[in-house]
Design a protein around this motif. Structure first.
Motif, PDB file in Angstrom:
ATOM      1  N   CYS A   1       0.904  -1.307  -0.224  1.00  0.00           N
ATOM      2  CA  CYS A   1       0.257   0.208  -0.106  1.00  0.00           C
ATOM      3  C   CYS A   1       0.829   1.423   0.073  1.00  0.00           C
ATOM      4  O   CYS A   1       0.136   2.125  -0.430  1.00  0.00           O
ATOM      5  CB  CYS A   1      -0.429  -0.465   1.351  1.00  0.00           C
ATOM      6  SG  CYS A   1      -2.257  -0.903   1.177  1.00  0.00           S
TER       7      CYS A   1
ATOM      8  N   TYR B   1      -7.470   5.792   1.255  1.00  0.00           N
ATOM      9  CA  TYR B   1      -7.830   5.184   1.692  1.00  0.00           C
ATOM     10  C   TYR B   1      -6.578   3.800   2.336  1.00  0.00           C
ATOM     11  O   TYR B   1      -6.297   3.346   3.322  1.00  0.00           O
ATOM     12  CB  TYR B   1      -9.381   3.319   1.897  1.00  0.00           C
ATOM     13  CG  TYR B   1     -10.888   4.692   1.690  1.00  0.00           C
ATOM     14  CD1 TYR B   1     -10.713   5.430   2.475  1.00  0.00           C
ATOM     15  CD2 TYR B   1     -10.746   5.186   0.974  1.00  0.00           C
ATOM     16  CE1 TYR B   1     -11.758   5.968   2.874  1.00  0.00           C
ATOM     17  CE2 TYR B   1     -11.593   6.214   0.335  1.00  0.00           C
ATOM     18  CZ  TYR B   1     -12.053   6.645   1.267  1.00  0.00           C
ATOM     19  OH  TYR B   1     -13.766   7.175   1.844  1.00  0.00           O
ATOM     20  N   ASP B   2      -5.703   3.854   1.283  1.00  0.00           N
ATOM     21  CA  ASP B   2      -5.230   3.105   1.226  1.00  0.00           C
ATOM     22  C   ASP B   2      -3.637   3.513   2.119  1.00  0.00           C
ATOM     23  O   ASP B   2      -2.701   2.446   2.769  1.00  0.00           O
ATOM     24  CB  ASP B   2      -3.877   2.615  -0.384  1.00  0.00           C
ATOM     25  CG  ASP B   2      -4.193   2.016  -1.605  1.00  0.00           C
ATOM     26  OD1 ASP B   2      -5.218   0.870  -0.361  1.00  0.00           O
ATOM     27  OD2 ASP B   2      -4.470   1.417  -2.340  1.00  0.00           O
TER      28      ASP B   2
ATOM     29  N   LYS C   1      -4.592   2.194   5.298  1.00  0.00           N
ATOM     30  CA  LYS C   1      -4.771   0.749   5.545  1.00  0.00           C
ATOM     31  C   LYS C   1      -3.109  -0.191   6.117  1.00  0.00           C
ATOM     32  O   LYS C   1      -2.683  -1.148   6.907  1.00  0.00           O
ATOM     33  CB  LYS C   1      -4.645   0.054   4.184  1.00  0.00           C
ATOM     34  CG  LYS C   1      -4.832  -1.686   3.811  1.00  0.00           C
ATOM     35  CD  LYS C   1      -6.011  -2.084   2.879  1.00  0.00           C
ATOM     36  CE  LYS C   1      -5.085  -2.897   2.763  1.00  0.00           C
ATOM     37  NZ  LYS C   1      -5.401  -3.796   1.613  1.00  0.00           N
TER      38      LYS C   1
ATOM     39  N   TYR D   1     -12.954   0.829   8.990  1.00  0.00           N
ATOM     40  CA  TYR D   1     -13.792  -0.458   7.707  1.00  0.00           C
ATOM     41  C   TYR D   1     -15.599   0.668   7.752  1.00  0.00           C
ATOM     42  O   TYR D   1     -15.744   0.535   6.603  1.00  0.00           O
ATOM     43  CB  TYR D   1     -13.906  -1.799  10.101  1.00  0.00           C
ATOM     44  CG  TYR D   1     -15.011  -2.383   9.062  1.00  0.00           C
ATOM     45  CD1 TYR D   1     -15.015  -2.909   8.075  1.00  0.00           C
ATOM     46  CD2 TYR D   1     -16.363  -1.895   9.720  1.00  0.00           C
ATOM     47  CE1 TYR D   1     -16.399  -3.921   7.490  1.00  0.00           C
ATOM     48  CE2 TYR D   1     -17.759  -2.859   9.449  1.00  0.00           C
ATOM     49  CZ  TYR D   1     -17.253  -3.852   7.410  1.00  0.00           C
ATOM     50  OH  TYR D   1     -18.238  -4.579   7.915  1.00  0.00           O
TER      51      TYR D   1
ATOM     52  N   THR E   1     -14.151   1.889   4.735  1.00  0.00           N
ATOM     53  CA  THR E   1     -14.487   1.168   3.510  1.00  0.00           C
ATOM     54  C   THR E   1     -14.857   0.174   3.487  1.00  0.00           C
ATOM     55  O   THR E   1     -15.232  -0.155   2.043  1.00  0.00           O
ATOM     56  CB  THR E   1     -12.863   0.785   3.435  1.00  0.00           C
ATOM     57  OG1 THR E   1     -12.570   0.078   5.212  1.00  0.00           O
ATOM     58  CG2 THR E   1     -11.866   2.462   3.699  1.00  0.00           C
TER      59      THR E   1
ATOM     60  N   ASP F   1     -14.295  -2.624   4.333  1.00  0.00           N
ATOM     61  CA  ASP F   1     -12.641  -3.360   4.111  1.00  0.00           C
ATOM     62  C   ASP F   1     -12.625  -5.011   4.636  1.00  0.00           C
ATOM     63  O   ASP F   1     -11.776  -4.386   5.493  1.00  0.00           O
ATOM     64  CB  ASP F   1     -11.440  -2.592   3.658  1.00  0.00           C
ATOM     65  CG  ASP F   1     -10.254  -3.549   3.699  1.00  0.00           C
ATOM     66  OD1 ASP F   1     -10.448  -5.293   3.533  1.00  0.00           O
ATOM     67  OD2 ASP F   1      -9.031  -2.919   3.810  1.00  0.00           O
TER      68      ASP F   1
ATOM     69  N   GLU G   1     -11.737  -7.527   4.775  1.00  0.00           N
ATOM     70  CA  GLU G   1     -10.239  -8.363   5.066  1.00  0.00           C
ATOM     71  C   GLU G   1      -9.433  -8.415   6.133  1.00  0.00           C
ATOM     72  O   GLU G   1      -9.023  -8.700   7.154  1.00  0.00           O
ATOM     73  CB  GLU G   1      -9.923  -8.768   3.866  1.00  0.00           C
ATOM     74  CG  GLU G   1      -8.417  -9.472   3.278  1.00  0.00           C
ATOM     75  CD  GLU G   1      -7.980  -9.926   2.093  1.00  0.00           C
ATOM     76  OE1 GLU G   1      -8.600  -9.376   1.166  1.00  0.00           O
ATOM     77  OE2 GLU G   1      -6.200  -9.660   2.251  1.00  0.00           O
ATOM     78  N   THR G   2      -9.077  -7.216   6.232  1.00  0.00           N
ATOM     79  CA  THR G   2      -8.269  -6.002   6.861  1.00  0.00           C
ATOM     80  C   THR G   2      -9.152  -6.089   8.505  1.00  0.00           C
ATOM     81  O   THR G   2      -8.256  -5.992   9.163  1.00  0.00           O
ATOM     82  CB  THR G   2      -8.103  -4.620   6.211  1.00  0.00           C
ATOM     83  OG1 THR G   2      -7.323  -4.575   4.993  1.00  0.00           O
ATOM     84  CG2 THR G   2      -7.132  -3.668   7.435  1.00  0.00           C
TER      85      THR G   2
END
Lengths: 524, 524
Positions: free
Chosen positions: B25, B242-243, B246, B294, B297, B299, B301-302
């Motif tokens: 990322c 967002y990356d 993360k 979260y 996003t 996301d 998985e994260t």
């Protein structure tokens, strides 16, 4: 005494063919990798030169964990001219701030205890060899881009942080020169001091022999013609690197003032350019340097190329003579028209008169070799006129010495140059030298450059013992103070003297100080 | 007050998979070429902030022929984070000495008139943005290897020589960031001060968004988790990168103390490593940062990857609670166990109790989302116990305020965090906030970080008008003093204050100060 010459209106003319010849003789520098030989402590002791004591072996350098204010002084064992690389790391917690440290390089121990902040002299403080460096990320290999002249390197940790310390894992110097002292045979003598003087002379010369003959690798790092003459002589007696002399001769001839006048010094970076400084004696020296070079090499092509430049200097300086055939100063800055020596208040007339005669003798010899009989005869007559004027108007029969200027000043310089110029024969020269030594006039000798000419005059007059004695007194004096290379300036009666307002910018490896190897090898 | 934590025996455990995810990322930095907008004069005036006056247009910079002691101060028009290149030359006679000059970079004008030599604070003076540079050969293009955070750049000629002067032919800065403020829509408001506060917030955030969310591009240039939480919120309201969030979450989880404890900060150069500094509140914040991410996003998985790390922080800090369910300090350095704010003598118990509850609420929500019902229920019970303890033992009914520690200290911090942790309902929270403002306790707010939480608490309690008033008073106060980016530290009653012993090492573009854009965009 700020000695600078500025002529922004100077027009330069360039001879591209000469420049090409000069560049074709550029040396490929030899490289020598050198590491520290010990960790040392250098401490003031109330005298002019500090005490140096060994603290540790170099293998222990990485064991010093340097926090704010810590210093580590490394001794490289001998005078180096080169490029330094430091391997640095951090120990402790992660490096949470830039490493900030000062590197200070010193040719001699004395520089290491002098305070840069106090410097208030008239030449640039930029010559003080120190760097303030930030390193954001450790470990790193720090290759310093500049060349330094030094024996000692001190690393002072200005700050790390409370969480980590700086470590010097390794330091090396890639020393450079166009020659290698290992190629020179030792002087044949049983006298240990003379052996040492010879070795230190050779080291001095080696470390000044870079892309040109530099005057000093610390300062000014450029080619001066007065220094070149002496370096060339020392080089003939040792390294015999003829190409470097040839290169420097062609460089001086490759660019002159529009009237053909040779500059006192020149630069090769960022591109070749001659300076706007002129000394009568320095321009005149082109002829003897060329003649010396021809005598050593028999290189008739170079002699033929450069003879007109040598002749032109005689011609230009001849314009400074008055109707009595005595030379007179020129220019707006008093005493800046001719170098001779740094002695304050020195009247330069007599010495300059003698330098002119000395140089015209060599120019005349060049004319003879090249078959220019008419020019040679003209010069013979001119030499006779100038010599007569010196004998008749600058000689004080009562005092038995040469005098200079309206105030009839007596100095070493006048006597020495009159002897070297053969204005008197060796017999009378010897008497004059004995006399001036006994009298020890107020206008003494300041530079090693002047001391060289003093010894050379003594040798010319058969005063070999006195010459060796002076070599030991003067150059030996520097050795007793710890010199690894001979200095720009040394006054045995005031070893801390500087013409620049502070000795921190003095150069301690200086070309014009390298001649004992020539004087010794010529006289032994 | 030296605030450092050192644990050289700390064992770190690394999760290589997380590290790979973090590295995947890593942003490609955007570059912006910036030139000076004017030559300025910055002058002390007896007040805290100096006067800045425009002297010249940038086109005239090459006309300044700088001799020894001359200074040239350039204004780049706005706060920059980047790499500077200078084109330098010499005028006059040939360059006969190294150019020696100092470059001084300042985020604000005040730094430019502060004297580096006088700095005597406890954090590294290496943070002072200045360089001493020698250049042996001019002209040259000098590409400075380090990154600077600055608006002003002063070039001071320490020395040239009597023969030539230094010229700055051109200067440019290659500014860098992982985002571009031009991509963010302006705040919809007619209020000019709020517009300005929003813009300066965004500039602050942009200039801190590099390879990670840095706390300050001048100092410390690293990722702190307390700053990350606020930067991520401001980023969601603006750049929506967002990356980068993360990446930073994975970095904190990728290396922990061997017991799983998340460090307060981490470094990415020369290689990734987490620091040996731990704050209870900072470790706990891993959970809310993950939950915020979260929510933004989706996301999952994260969230699934990193939830165990979030839960572990709650578990570890829960060990600091005594039998009365009240948190207690740990460690040998007083008050270093938990950050909260820089207020001298602040008792942190109540605020820490509240931060724990605040974070466990987010951790419980994570457990619910991941279907870990049993863990969620455990946390619900724990939150209730800690909340009861706070309500019963840290509430002073007579004073109508929360108290902290054995001395029952009253502070802003305790009230603010109890409100944010929902230990009281918004109605009662509002009363508490009104009360503490009226009382203005001695233990005030020092950092923009604490001021952020104060405004957030006001907004939570429906005190929008008071919140906007405080935004204008606090962040608007910096703007009135000329801020282009918001500062690490600002005390409206003592604008020159520094926690480091001297404001010269203060950071004037500091992540935790960037939140008004979030607070405004959330509340408008």
């Amino acid at each position: 005494m700020a000695m600078v010459s500025i002529d922004l209106d100077m027009n330069r003319v360039t001879n591209e063919r000469f420049l090409e010849k000069a560049n074709s003789c550029a040396p490929k520098l030899k490289e020598f990798i050198v590491h520290p030989v010990s960790v040392v402590d250098i401490r003031k002791n109330g005298r002019d030169y500090p005490d140096v004591s060994v603290l540790d072996v170099p293998e222990n350098i990485p064991n010093y964990h340097m926090k704010k204010g810590d210093k580590l002084c490394l001794d490289f064992g001998d005078h180096q001219v080169g490029y330094v690389t430091l391997k640095l790391a951090a120990v402790g917690s992660p490096q949470d701030a830039p490493a900030y440290f000062r590197l200070k390089f010193g040719e001699i121990a004395k520089e290491m205890v002098e305070c840069s902040e106090d410097y208030d002299g008239w030449i640039s403080r930029g010559w003080i060899q120190e760097e303030y460096i930030h390193v954001d990320v450790l470990p790193t290999t720090l290759e310093l881009p500049r060349r330094y002249a030094f024996r000692y390197l001190e690393i002072e940790t200005i700050d790390t942080s409370l969480k980590w310390q700086l470590v010097v894992e390794d330091v090396e110097c890639r020393s450079v020169s166009s020659v290698d002292a290992a190629d020179v045979k030792p002087l044949e003598t049983e006298d240990e001091m003379l052996q040492k003087i010879d070795q230190v002379s050779i080291r001095t010369l080696q470390n000044c022999m870079q892309s040109v003959f530099e005057d000093g690798p610390k300062r000014d790092r450029r080619l001066w013609i007065g220094d070149l003459r002496l370096q060339a002589l020392a080089n003939y007696a040792t390294f015999q690197n003829y190409d470097l002399v040839k290169r420097c001769l062609y460089l001086f001839a490759a660019q002159t003032r529009e009237d053909g006048r040779v500059s006192a010094c020149l630069f090769t970076e960022p591109q070749f350019i001659v300076d706007d400084t002129f000394f009568a004696d320095y321009s005149l020296f082109f002829a003897p340097i060329l003649m010396d070079y021809y005598e050593e090499t028999g290189d008739i092509e170079t002699l033929r190329d450069l003879a007109p430049c040598a002749f032109r200097q005689i011609e230009l300086i001849s314009q400074l003579f008055n109707e009595k055939e005595l030379i007179e100063g020129e220019g707006s800055v008093p005493n800046m028209w001719c170098f001779i020596d740094w002695t304050e208040g020195l009247d330069k007339q007599a010495a300059a008169q003698a330098v002119y005669i000395y140089c015209e003798r060599r120019a005349r010899r060049i004319a003879e070799i090249l078959g220019e009989a008419e020019k040679a005869e003209e010069m013979r007559l001119d030499i006779a006129k100038k010599t007569d004027a010196a004998r008749n108007l600058l000689w004080d029969e009562e005092q038995g010495l040469f005098v200079s200027g309206e105030d009839r000043q007596i100095s070493y310089a006048s006597q020495v140059w009159m002897v070297l110029a053969e204005v008197v024969d060796p017999g009378k020269g010897g008497e004059i030298m004995d006399h001036v030594i006994a009298m020890d006039p107020e206008k003494g000798m300041v530079s090693p450059y002047m001391n060289h000419h003093f010894v050379e005059a003594l040798l010319m007059c058969g005063r070999k013992e006195k010459a060796l004695e002076h070599l030991k007194y003067y150059w030996g004096g520097m050795i007793k103070l710890g010199a690894d290379t001979f200095w720009e300036l040394y006054n045995p009666e005031n070893p801390a003297e500087s013409p620049y307002g502070s000795s921190i910018v003095n150069s301690y490896c200086h070309a014009w100080s390298c001649t004992p190897t020539y004087l010794l090898r010529k006289s032994m």
